[in-house]
Design an enzyme around this catalytic site. Structure first.
Site, PDB file in Angstrom:
ATOM      1  N   GLU A 134      -0.469  -5.689  10.729  1.00 41.99           N
ATOM      2  CA  GLU A 134       0.783  -6.336  11.138  1.00 41.99           C
ATOM      3  C   GLU A 134       1.732  -5.300  11.727  1.00 41.99           C
ATOM      4  OE1 GLU A 134       1.589  -9.592  11.364  1.00 41.99           O
ATOM      5  OE2 GLU A 134       3.251  -8.604  12.373  1.00 41.99           O
ATOM      6  N   THR A 182       0.873  -1.189   0.000  1.00 44.19           N
ATOM      7  CA  THR A 182       0.000   0.000   0.000  1.00 44.19           C
ATOM      8  C   THR A 182       0.906   1.235   0.000  1.00 44.19           C
ATOM      9  OG1 THR A 182      -0.168  -0.235   2.417  1.00 44.19           O
ATOM     10  CG2 THR A 182      -2.036  -1.001   1.118  1.00 44.19           C
ATOM     11  N   ASN A 235       2.115   3.727  14.138  1.00 46.06           N
ATOM     12  CA  ASN A 235       3.265   4.175  13.346  1.00 46.06           C
ATOM     13  C   ASN A 235       3.456   5.684  13.434  1.00 46.06           C
ATOM     14  OD1 ASN A 235       4.038   1.671  12.612  1.00 46.06           O
ATOM     15  ND2 ASN A 235       3.549   1.844  10.442  1.00 46.06           N
ATOM     16  N   LYS A 272       5.282   6.715   4.531  1.00 45.89           N
ATOM     17  CA  LYS A 272       4.025   6.610   3.775  1.00 45.89           C
ATOM     18  C   LYS A 272       2.809   6.555   4.715  1.00 45.89           C
ATOM     19  CE  LYS A 272       3.421   1.573   3.205  1.00 45.89           C
ATOM     20  NZ  LYS A 272       2.214   1.380   4.001  1.00 45.89           N
ATOM     21  N   CYS A 299       7.487   1.975   5.770  1.00 46.32           N
ATOM     22  CA  CYS A 299       6.222   2.188   6.484  1.00 46.32           C
ATOM     23  C   CYS A 299       6.032   3.607   7.019  1.00 46.32           C
ATOM     24  CB  CYS A 299       6.098   1.188   7.635  1.00 46.32           C
ATOM     25  SG  CYS A 299       5.899  -0.501   7.046  1.00 46.32           S
ATOM     26  N   ARG A 354       8.662  -5.798  12.655  1.00 49.07           N
ATOM     27  CA  ARG A 354       9.733  -4.904  12.188  1.00 49.07           C
ATOM     28  C   ARG A 354      10.641  -5.677  11.251  1.00 49.07           C
ATOM     29  NH1 ARG A 354      12.644  -4.411  17.620  1.00 49.07           N
ATOM     30  NH2 ARG A 354      11.888  -6.552  17.554  1.00 49.07           N
ATOM     31  N   THR A 373      -1.401  -2.522   5.566  1.00 47.33           N
ATOM     32  CA  THR A 373      -1.779  -1.310   6.309  1.00 47.33           C
ATOM     33  C   THR A 373      -2.703  -0.488   5.412  1.00 47.33           C
ATOM     34  OG1 THR A 373       0.359  -1.338   7.427  1.00 47.33           O
ATOM     35  CG2 THR A 373      -0.851   0.759   7.438  1.00 47.33           C
ATOM     36  N   LEU A 396      13.920   6.541  20.927  1.00 50.54           N
ATOM     37  CA  LEU A 396      14.476   7.830  21.347  1.00 50.54           C
ATOM     38  C   LEU A 396      15.937   7.933  20.910  1.00 50.54           C
ATOM     39  CD1 LEU A 396      12.991   8.433  24.937  1.00 50.54           C
ATOM     40  CD2 LEU A 396      12.388   9.582  22.797  1.00 50.54           C
TER      41      LEU A 396
HETATM   42  N1  LIG Z   1       7.469  -4.034   5.466  1.00 51.39           N
HETATM   43  C1  LIG Z   1       7.143  -3.902   6.737  1.00 51.39           C
HETATM   44  O1  LIG Z   1       7.995  -3.856   7.626  1.00 51.39           O
HETATM   45  C2  LIG Z   1       5.691  -3.827   7.148  1.00 51.39           C
HETATM   46  C3  LIG Z   1       5.342  -3.953   8.483  1.00 51.39           C
HETATM   47  C4  LIG Z   1       4.000  -3.905   8.831  1.00 51.39           C
HETATM   48  C5  LIG Z   1       3.038  -3.712   7.851  1.00 51.39           C
HETATM   49  N2  LIG Z   1       3.410  -3.564   6.551  1.00 51.39           N
HETATM   50  C6  LIG Z   1       2.362  -3.388   5.536  1.00 51.39           C
HETATM   51  O2  LIG Z   1       2.189  -4.644   4.884  1.00 51.39           O
HETATM   52  C7  LIG Z   1       1.858  -4.434   3.510  1.00 51.39           C
HETATM   53  C8  LIG Z   1       2.827  -5.185   2.621  1.00 51.39           C
HETATM   54  O3  LIG Z   1       4.112  -4.626   2.793  1.00 51.39           O
HETATM   55  P1  LIG Z   1       5.416  -5.301   2.191  1.00 51.39           P
HETATM   56  O4  LIG Z   1       6.567  -4.515   2.693  1.00 51.39           O
HETATM   57  O5  LIG Z   1       5.385  -6.761   2.460  1.00 51.39           O
HETATM   58  O6  LIG Z   1       5.178  -5.046   0.621  1.00 51.39           O
HETATM   59  P2  LIG Z   1       6.009  -5.605  -0.607  1.00 51.39           P
HETATM   60  O7  LIG Z   1       5.932  -4.578  -1.642  1.00 51.39           O
HETATM   61  O8  LIG Z   1       7.347  -6.104  -0.134  1.00 51.39           O
HETATM   62  O9  LIG Z   1       5.195  -6.908  -1.087  1.00 51.39           O
HETATM   63  C9  LIG Z   1       3.936  -6.856  -1.686  1.00 51.39           C
HETATM   64  C10 LIG Z   1       3.811  -8.061  -2.610  1.00 51.39           C
HETATM   65  O10 LIG Z   1       2.456  -8.160  -3.036  1.00 51.39           O
HETATM   66  C11 LIG Z   1       2.458  -8.619  -4.376  1.00 51.39           C
HETATM   67  N3  LIG Z   1       1.149  -8.359  -4.984  1.00 51.39           N
HETATM   68  C12 LIG Z   1       0.561  -7.161  -5.252  1.00 51.39           C
HETATM   69  N4  LIG Z   1      -0.671  -7.344  -5.758  1.00 51.39           N
HETATM   70  C13 LIG Z   1      -0.882  -8.686  -5.820  1.00 51.39           C
HETATM   71  C14 LIG Z   1      -1.961  -9.507  -6.236  1.00 51.39           C
HETATM   72  N5  LIG Z   1      -3.097  -8.989  -6.701  1.00 51.39           N
HETATM   73  N6  LIG Z   1      -1.815 -10.841  -6.151  1.00 51.39           N
HETATM   74  C15 LIG Z   1      -0.681 -11.388  -5.690  1.00 51.39           C
HETATM   75  N7  LIG Z   1       0.366 -10.665  -5.269  1.00 51.39           N
HETATM   76  C16 LIG Z   1       0.276  -9.328  -5.317  1.00 51.39           C
HETATM   77  C17 LIG Z   1       3.621  -7.901  -5.007  1.00 51.39           C
HETATM   78  O11 LIG Z   1       4.061  -8.527  -6.199  1.00 51.39           O
HETATM   79  C18 LIG Z   1       4.646  -7.969  -3.879  1.00 51.39           C
HETATM   80  O12 LIG Z   1       5.473  -9.127  -3.979  1.00 51.39           O
HETATM   81  C19 LIG Z   1       1.853  -2.919   3.294  1.00 51.39           C
HETATM   82  O13 LIG Z   1       0.542  -2.448   3.449  1.00 51.39           O
HETATM   83  C20 LIG Z   1       2.720  -2.414   4.431  1.00 51.39           C
HETATM   84  O14 LIG Z   1       2.391  -1.096   4.796  1.00 51.39           O
HETATM   85  C21 LIG Z   1       4.716  -3.630   6.170  1.00 51.39           C
END
Ligand SMILES: NC(=O)c1ccc[n+]([C@@H]2O[C@H](COP(=O)([O-])OP(=O)(O)OC[C@H]3O[C@@H](n4cnc5c(N)ncnc54)[C@H](O)[C@@H]3O)[C@@H](O)[C@H]2O)c1
Length: 467
Positions: A151, A86, A211, A266, A263, A154, A122, A253
């Site tokens: 989720e 997202t 966040n 955005k 995260c 970290r 998110t 801190l």
């Molecule tokens: N990265 C973090 O530390 C973290 C922590 C907590 C929450 N989040 C949230 O979790 C979510 C995912 O984050 P991320 O870092 O894993 O993202 P990312 O970009 O690493 O992974 C997203 C994956 O989804 C796939 N995808 C997109 N549309 C799809 C579909 N229709 N079908 C199948 N696969 C599809 C993409 O190809 C990609 O591999 C976000 O909303 C983020 O804000 C991330």
């Protein structure tokens, strides 16, 4: 229980592997065929400590599989997680929900019987309502329950965080879904992880509020650090002094170059936008965003200060590129605006990161990529510690001093002690520790070389540039 996980990024793959490790049957689905091909070949395209081993062990035990076909993944699944990205929407900073809505439409097409649909991405308040509406409009014949389960893991400690969460937040409007969520997280329930059942909208907001609060805490201590530099105080002691107060707490801190990553930036942006849409301005967060944006580039001035503000022709070595250690994630890393600012000032930049170089190559141009920290600092006029990787915590400073053209260290993570660096003969600048603020005029603006005097640097003759 059979479960589908949509998205095999940092969250989807970790969540899928951990849930498989709980004993469930998990199929991870990604539309990126290269990721699935790699996963099926036992390779992982992201770096997350322990993930490769966890995935391999669950694949071996036939609890974890990978496919590009959502229909295959959803076949027989009682629950499906949406863990797609997202990112910020180009142009206005709202969360880009196109991947979430796309996944919802694909789920609708593949649904068979009653299925619990869980949003782990998110997402702004009300997205669960949209996901439910999209699926119900497309498939009025099937029974669904849509749950929000944000989720909090970290990157860098993702597996530990998933298995030892501070809390599990479940936004739920349907009792049948509650039973499914209890089953999925049963091992964590048994470990007494606190579970917070809330309304769906509340769960969605909890994630953003968490966040945004952490981002605010970082920005607050960064501003205090700036004040410390001016008034002769030490931000690390201030942080300890306030952090010991249980109402404040010691985490988040650590003064530094500003928050980055996939995260915080955005999510702060998206929460501001959501609030504006509801006519509830978030003035604190607007300030946090502005202060943080300016800060990353401003860190370049700490480097140029060592050269009387003139960096043209100088070589700067950057140690650490990722937004934090133990990840290869370069999304919105503070190193990016910092390096751009150094280049704008005319510096040549050499970089090294233990895991992030491959991703960095997609976002950083005109830098020299180096194999290790010592290779990176060779003939450099200054070395800047940007990410506090373990590998940089015990550098051989005699070697460093011999290799560098000029012994100037800018430590943006405060991992060294100013008095040690002074003793070792370095001109050392860090963040919010005034005792370390040694203006070092190594070069005058005309480019004519001058030797720093012990008076201005407080350092020994080892300060002289190496010829
Ligand atoms: N990265 C973090 O530390 C973290 C922590 C907590 C929450 N989040 C949230 O979790 C979510 C995912 O984050 P991320 O870092 O894993 O993202 P990312 O970009 O690493 O992974 C997203 C994956 O989804 C796939 N995808 C997109 N549309 C799809 C579909 N229709 N079908 C199948 N696969 C599809 C993409 O190809 C990609 O591999 C976000 O909303 C983020 O804000 C991330």
């Amino acid at each position: 229980m059979k479960i589908a996980m949509i998205g095999t990024g940092y969250v989807g793959l970790v969540s899928g592997a951990c849930i498989a490790d709980f004993g469930h049957q998990v199929t991870c689905v990604d539309k990126d065929a290269s990721k699935i091909t790699a996963l099926n070949a036992g390779e992982i395209q992201i770096f997350e400590p322990g993930l490769k081993e966890l995935v391999a062990s669950n694949v071996r035990q036939r609890r974890l599989s990978f496919t590009t076909s959502l229909a295959d993944g959803l076949d027989g699944a009682a629950a499906v997680f949406i863990a797609v990205g997202t990112p910020s929407r180009r142009g206005d900073g709202h969360a880009d929900l196109s991947y979430v809505y796309g996944a919802a439409r694909e789920i609708a097409a593949a649904l068979k019987g009653f299925t619990v649909i869980i949003t782990k991405s998110t997402v702004p308040v009300g997205t669960g309502d949209d996901v439910e509406r999209i699926i119900r409009e497309l498939r009025p014949d099937v029974d669904i329950a849509v749950v929000s389960n944000p989720e909090f893991l970290r990157e860098g400690a993702a597996i530990y965080d998933f298995k030892h969460p501070d809390r599990i937040v479940i936004g739920i409007e349907d009792e049948r879904a509650k039973a499914a969520m209890t089953e999925i997280y049963r091992p964590l329930f048994l470990n007494h992880a606190p579970i917070l059942y809330t309304g769906r909208r509340t769960a969605e907001l909890i994630k953003y509020a968490a966040n945004a609060f952490l981002a605010t805490k970082i920005t607050f201590i960064n501003e205090i650090a700036d004040l410390c530099e001016r008034v002769g105080a030490d931000v690390q002691e201030v942080a300890r002094g306030i952090g010991l107060d249980n109402r404040i707490g010691s985490k988040f801190l650590h003064a530094g170059p500003g928050f980055g990553g996939s995260c915080f930036p955005k999510d702060v942006r998206a929460l501001i936008k959501t609030a504006q849409d509801y006519d509830v301005p978030m003035r604190i967060l607007e300030a946090v965003e502005g202060v943080n944006d300016t800060r990353k580039r401003a860190m370049a001035r700490k480097v140029s200060a060592a050269f009387a503000g003139v960096l043209r022709g100088k070589t700067v070595a950057i140690l650490g590129l990722t937004f934090k250690p133990n990840t290869d994630d370069m999304r919105e890393a503070p190193s990016i605006p910092l390096i751009m600012a150094l280049q704008d000032m005319g510096a040549k930049v050499r970089v090294h990161d233990p895991e992030g170089m491959q991703q960095a190559k997609q976002v950083l141009a005109n830098v020299t990529y180096c194999e290790g920290p010592y290779d990176c600092v060779e003939d450099a006029d200054a070395a800047v510690i940007v990410t506090e990787w373990e590998q940089f915590r015990a550098l051989d400073f005699d070697r460093l001093r011999d290799l560098m053209a000029c012994p100037v260290i800018v430590d943006l993570r405060n991992i060294y002690r100013p008095e040690d660096m002074k003793r070792l003969g370095f001109a050392y600048t860090c963040v919010g520790r005034s005792s370390a603020f040694q203006p070092v005029t190594v070069y005058v603006p005309t480019g004519q070389q001058v030797r720093p005097s012990a008076e201005t640097t407080g350092a020994s003759s080892a300060m002289a540039p190496r010829n």
